[in-house]
Design a protein around this motif. Structure first.
Motif, PDB file in Angstrom:
ATOM      1  N   ASP A 198       5.754  10.943  -7.458  1.00 18.04           N
ATOM      2  CA  ASP A 198       5.488  12.380  -7.452  1.00 18.04           C
ATOM      3  C   ASP A 198       4.695  12.749  -6.196  1.00 18.04           C
ATOM      4  OD1 ASP A 198       5.071  15.015  -8.082  1.00 18.04           O
ATOM      5  OD2 ASP A 198       3.741  14.632  -9.794  1.00 18.04           O
ATOM      6  N   PRO A 199       5.242  13.603  -5.331  1.00 16.97           N
ATOM      7  CA  PRO A 199       4.530  13.985  -4.110  1.00 16.97           C
ATOM      8  C   PRO A 199       3.183  14.652  -4.375  1.00 16.97           C
ATOM      9  CG  PRO A 199       6.816  14.712  -4.011  1.00 16.97           C
ATOM     10  CD  PRO A 199       6.573  14.199  -5.389  1.00 16.97           C
ATOM     11  N   ASN A 200       3.007  15.256  -5.551  1.00 20.61           N
ATOM     12  CA  ASN A 200       1.739  15.915  -5.858  1.00 20.61           C
ATOM     13  C   ASN A 200       0.638  14.921  -6.219  1.00 20.61           C
ATOM     14  OD1 ASN A 200       2.944  18.446  -5.499  1.00 20.61           O
ATOM     15  ND2 ASN A 200       3.646  18.469  -7.632  1.00 20.61           N
ATOM     16  N   LYS A 201       1.006  13.692  -6.596  1.00 21.49           N
ATOM     17  CA  LYS A 201       0.029  12.689  -7.004  1.00 21.49           C
ATOM     18  C   LYS A 201      -0.292  11.668  -5.911  1.00 21.49           C
ATOM     19  CE  LYS A 201       1.215  12.801 -11.903  1.00 21.49           C
ATOM     20  NZ  LYS A 201       1.710  12.020 -13.039  1.00 21.49           N
ATOM     21  N   THR A 202       0.362  11.739  -4.773  1.00 18.93           N
ATOM     22  CA  THR A 202       0.111  10.769  -3.710  1.00 18.93           C
ATOM     23  C   THR A 202      -1.190  11.103  -2.987  1.00 18.93           C
ATOM     24  OG1 THR A 202       1.403  12.055  -2.128  1.00 18.93           O
ATOM     25  CG2 THR A 202       2.562  10.315  -3.316  1.00 18.93           C
ATOM     26  N   ASP A 203      -1.807  10.080  -2.414  1.00 19.84           N
ATOM     27  CA  ASP A 203      -3.004  10.287  -1.608  1.00 19.84           C
ATOM     28  C   ASP A 203      -2.615  11.021  -0.331  1.00 19.84           C
ATOM     29  OD1 ASP A 203      -4.599   8.942  -3.434  1.00 19.84           O
ATOM     30  OD2 ASP A 203      -4.235   7.003  -2.486  1.00 19.84           O
ATOM     31  N   SER A 204      -3.550  11.759   0.218  1.00 23.99           N
ATOM     32  CA  SER A 204      -3.238  12.517   1.431  1.00 23.99           C
ATOM     33  C   SER A 204      -2.954  11.565   2.580  1.00 23.99           C
ATOM     34  CB  SER A 204      -4.394  13.442   1.788  1.00 23.99           C
ATOM     35  OG  SER A 204      -5.550  12.686   2.073  1.00 23.99           O
TER      36      SER A 204
ATOM     37  N   LEU B 201       0.830  -1.200   0.000  1.00 24.05           N
ATOM     38  CA  LEU B 201       0.000   0.000   0.000  1.00 24.05           C
ATOM     39  C   LEU B 201       0.868   1.255   0.000  1.00 24.05           C
ATOM     40  CD1 LEU B 201      -2.872   1.258   0.305  1.00 24.05           C
ATOM     41  CD2 LEU B 201      -2.480   1.178   2.762  1.00 24.05           C
ATOM     42  N   TYR B 202       1.897   1.265   0.824  1.00 17.43           N
ATOM     43  CA  TYR B 202       2.783   2.427   0.886  1.00 17.43           C
ATOM     44  C   TYR B 202       3.727   2.482  -0.313  1.00 17.43           C
ATOM     45  CZ  TYR B 202       1.293   3.625   5.571  1.00 17.43           C
ATOM     46  OH  TYR B 202       0.551   4.023   6.637  1.00 17.43           O
ATOM     47  N   ALA B 203       4.249   1.323  -0.737  1.00 22.88           N
ATOM     48  CA  ALA B 203       5.215   1.307  -1.841  1.00 22.88           C
ATOM     49  C   ALA B 203       4.560   1.642  -3.172  1.00 22.88           C
ATOM     50  CB  ALA B 203       5.887  -0.061  -1.922  1.00 22.88           C
ATOM     51  N   ALA B 204       3.283   1.326  -3.333  1.00 21.00           N
ATOM     52  CA  ALA B 204       2.605   1.534  -4.609  1.00 21.00           C
ATOM     53  C   ALA B 204       2.216   2.988  -4.850  1.00 21.00           C
ATOM     54  CB  ALA B 204       1.371   0.649  -4.690  1.00 21.00           C
TER      55      ALA B 204
ATOM     56  N   TYR C 288      -0.167   9.795   2.892  1.00 20.20           N
ATOM     57  CA  TYR C 288       0.800   8.774   2.511  1.00 20.20           C
ATOM     58  C   TYR C 288       2.070   9.429   1.974  1.00 20.20           C
ATOM     59  CZ  TYR C 288      -2.960   5.369   2.759  1.00 20.20           C
ATOM     60  OH  TYR C 288      -3.981   4.571   3.205  1.00 20.20           O
ATOM     61  N   PRO C 289       3.227   8.892   2.323  1.00 24.72           N
ATOM     62  CA  PRO C 289       4.470   9.422   1.752  1.00 24.72           C
ATOM     63  C   PRO C 289       4.629   8.931   0.314  1.00 24.72           C
ATOM     64  CG  PRO C 289       4.948   7.574   3.192  1.00 24.72           C
ATOM     65  CD  PRO C 289       3.472   7.851   3.312  1.00 24.72           C
ATOM     66  N   PRO C 290       5.462   9.593  -0.481  1.00 21.29           N
ATOM     67  CA  PRO C 290       5.698   9.115  -1.853  1.00 21.29           C
ATOM     68  C   PRO C 290       6.318   7.719  -1.837  1.00 21.29           C
ATOM     69  CG  PRO C 290       6.580  11.314  -1.564  1.00 21.29           C
ATOM     70  CD  PRO C 290       6.152  10.838  -0.214  1.00 21.29           C
ATOM     71  N   GLY C 291       5.908   6.884  -2.772  1.00 23.13           N
ATOM     72  CA  GLY C 291       6.416   5.511  -2.855  1.00 23.13           C
ATOM     73  C   GLY C 291       7.247   5.306  -4.100  1.00 23.13           C
ATOM     74  N   ILE C 292       7.317   4.059  -4.549  1.00 26.78           N
ATOM     75  CA  ILE C 292       8.102   3.734  -5.735  1.00 26.78           C
ATOM     76  C   ILE C 292       7.215   3.480  -6.950  1.00 26.78           C
ATOM     77  CG2 ILE C 292      10.058   2.830  -4.445  1.00 26.78           C
ATOM     78  CD1 ILE C 292       9.037   0.005  -4.996  1.00 26.78           C
ATOM     79  N   GLY C 293       5.911   3.517  -6.790  1.00 22.67           N
ATOM     80  CA  GLY C 293       4.989   3.314  -7.906  1.00 22.67           C
ATOM     81  C   GLY C 293       4.499   1.890  -7.995  1.00 22.67           C
ATOM     82  N   VAL C 294       3.377   1.697  -8.656  1.00 21.41           N
ATOM     83  CA  VAL C 294       2.755   0.371  -8.758  1.00 21.41           C
ATOM     84  C   VAL C 294       3.637  -0.563  -9.582  1.00 21.41           C
ATOM     85  CG1 VAL C 294       0.759  -0.887  -9.633  1.00 21.41           C
ATOM     86  CG2 VAL C 294       0.424   1.286  -8.488  1.00 21.41           C
ATOM     87  N   ARG C 295       4.139  -0.084 -10.700  1.00 18.75           N
ATOM     88  CA  ARG C 295       4.946  -0.937 -11.580  1.00 18.75           C
ATOM     89  C   ARG C 295       6.184  -1.458 -10.849  1.00 18.75           C
ATOM     90  NH1 ARG C 295       9.116  -0.138 -15.658  1.00 18.75           N
ATOM     91  NH2 ARG C 295       8.843  -1.705 -17.271  1.00 18.75           N
ATOM     92  N   ASN C 296       6.910  -0.577 -10.188  1.00 19.84           N
ATOM     93  CA  ASN C 296       8.114  -0.988  -9.464  1.00 19.84           C
ATOM     94  C   ASN C 296       7.775  -1.886  -8.278  1.00 19.84           C
ATOM     95  OD1 ASN C 296       9.750   0.413 -11.228  1.00 19.84           O
ATOM     96  ND2 ASN C 296       9.751   2.264  -9.985  1.00 19.84           N
ATOM     97  N   SER C 297       6.648  -1.636  -7.631  1.00 19.51           N
ATOM     98  CA  SER C 297       6.229  -2.483  -6.516  1.00 19.51           C
ATOM     99  C   SER C 297       5.955  -3.900  -6.991  1.00 19.51           C
ATOM    100  CB  SER C 297       4.977  -1.929  -5.849  1.00 19.51           C
ATOM    101  OG  SER C 297       5.215  -0.669  -5.298  1.00 19.51           O
TER     102      SER C 297
END
Length: 69
Positions: free
Chosen positions: A15-21, A8-11, A23-32
């Motif tokens: 981009d900090p502007n696209k993260t849900d409120s 949940l956190y890694a996905a 949650y810290p920025p992660g590595i993205g769904v593809r990389n997860s």
């Protein structure tokens, strides 16, 4: 359970502007998913390295019941 929350956190997006409120920025769904796939692959390899018991008991395999003479 731990990996479900970790995913949940890694996905979250890089981009900090696209993260849900909240949650810290992660590595993205593809990389997860790539990371999870690699972990599963290594788990499969380690499973294949374990010798088969061939119907023997654990005590027989470890030679626990043998007495030294």
């Amino acid at each position: 359970m731990v990996s479900a929350f970790g995913f949940l956190y890694a996905a979250e997006s890089n981009d900090p502007n696209k993260t849900d409120s909240g949650y810290p920025p992660g590595i993205g769904v593809r990389n997860s998913l790539i990371v999870l796939g690699c972990i599963n692959f290594f788990g499969m390899l380690f499973t294949l390295l374990v010798p088969k018991s061939k119907g023997k008991l654990l005590e027989e395999i470890s030679k626990e019941n043998e007495t030294s003479t």
